[in-house]
Design an enzyme around this catalytic site. Structure first.
Site, PDB file in Angstrom:
ATOM      1  N   HIS A  12       0.775  -1.075  -0.156  1.00 25.17           N
ATOM      2  CA  HIS A  12      -0.110  -0.144   0.270  1.00 25.17           C
ATOM      3  C   HIS A  12       0.938   1.029   0.069  1.00 25.17           C
ATOM      4  CE1 HIS A  12      -2.704  -3.067   1.700  1.00 25.17           C
ATOM      5  NE2 HIS A  12      -3.767  -2.324   0.761  1.00 25.17           N
ATOM      6  N   GLU A  82       3.246  -1.722   7.684  1.00 20.67           N
ATOM      7  CA  GLU A  82       3.920  -1.878   6.659  1.00 20.67           C
ATOM      8  C   GLU A  82       5.365  -0.894   6.951  1.00 20.67           C
ATOM      9  OE1 GLU A  82       2.078  -1.049   2.841  1.00 20.67           O
ATOM     10  OE2 GLU A  82       0.447  -2.698   2.811  1.00 20.67           O
ATOM     11  N   ARG A 171     -22.723  13.103  15.550  1.00 19.67           N
ATOM     12  CA  ARG A 171     -23.089  14.143  14.730  1.00 19.67           C
ATOM     13  C   ARG A 171     -24.437  13.732  13.998  1.00 19.67           C
ATOM     14  NH1 ARG A 171     -17.417  14.464  13.527  1.00 19.67           N
ATOM     15  NH2 ARG A 171     -16.719  16.687  13.778  1.00 19.67           N
ATOM     16  N   ARG A 220     -16.756  20.939  19.881  1.00 17.29           N
ATOM     17  CA  ARG A 220     -18.267  20.482  19.729  1.00 17.29           C
ATOM     18  C   ARG A 220     -19.200  21.165  20.972  1.00 17.29           C
ATOM     19  NH1 ARG A 220     -18.698  15.568  17.277  1.00 17.29           N
ATOM     20  NH2 ARG A 220     -20.880  16.003  17.542  1.00 17.29           N
TER      21      ARG A 220
END
Length: 264
Positions: A12, A82, A171, A220
């Protein structure tokens, strides 16, 4: 065998041995990688595949790399797996987050001492009761970096890592949410993100070191939202923390006085 593996590159991240240094900064946003590297003495782009973009160079004479993880815990697990396979032993997340305590302002930074494992991904590796905790050396280096740079608007504490940006962080959605926010606030959790718990869990069970510093883009409680605020300070702290860790490894500064680093 996949051609990337056959050529010695990880599937990846498209990096092989020697492409990354032992110290890796991990932003989520690929565009944050060159922003990190602009503070280095030298920098070279190594790869850019999917959400995984990497640079390697030097910062104040210290070897350093940065590799973006993209969004979410599964992508972070790929980076840890990785990158560690090709020699990385110290990871510092350089991210963004939303505060859930009223006293934390947009533009502040949060240094995560631990994380609540609402990520899901880490459960694939170890039982959910296993704690997601920062490596104490990396945590101390991040705090010392903020202090030495004169960046005083930092907070140290627990982050909640979720697997979803919308319902997972309370949310509003068409299907509703499970309201975990009040419990986390009452418990003193500082902020939401989507990667730190995964990073900490995988690093700890693999014998690696990890820390995280996040810029606060939103609160928030107050409804403030200022994307980009504090990003540069988080980057500066992460870069400087790598230099501090490297110096401790070499027997200078705080490590030389206290002798607490052994493995790296």
């Amino acid at each position: 065998m996949h051609p990337y593996r056959a050529s010695g590159k990880q599937y990846h991240i498209a990096c092989g041995k020697g492409d990354l240094t032992e110290y890796l900064l991990v932003p989520g946003d690929p565009d944050r990688v060159p922003k990190i590297a602009k503070f280095w003495d030298s920098a070279k782009e190594i790869s850019c595949r999917r959400e995984f973009r990497s640079f390697t160079g030097t910062y104040k004479g210290v070897p350093i790399s940065a590799l973006s993880s993209g969004i979410g815990p599964a992508c972070m697990a790929i980076v840890v797996s990785e990158a560690s396979a090709i020699g990385v032993h110290t990871f510092i997340r350089v991210g963004s987050s939303g505060a859930i305590q009223k006293d934390i302002k947009c533009g502040d930074i949060v240094i995560s001492s631990a994380a609540v494992r609402l990520d899901g991904t880490s459960n694939c590796y170890i039982m959910p009761e296993y704690p997601a905790a920062a490596n104490y050396e990396v945590l101390l280096a991040l705090i010392e970096a903020a202090e030495s740079l004169g960046i005083g608007n930092y907070h140290v504490g627990v982050t909640a890592t979720t697997s979803d940006f919308y319902a997972g962080q309370n949310r509003p959605t068409k299907t509703g949410t499970v309201n975990v926010l009040p419990a986390l606030q009452k418990a003193g959790v500082l902020n939401f993100d989507m990667e730190t718990a995964t990073l900490y869990t995988l690093a700890n069970i693999s014998g690696l070191r990890a820390g995280a510093v996040c810029a606060v883009y939103a609160n928030r409680c107050t409804g403030e939202f200022k994307p980009g605020e504090g990003e540069e300070n988080a980057i500066k702290v992460a870069n400087e923390a790598v230099k501090i860790l490297y110096e401790w490894m070499k027997g200078k500064g705080l490590k030389a006085r206290s002798g607490f680093t052994r493995r790296f």
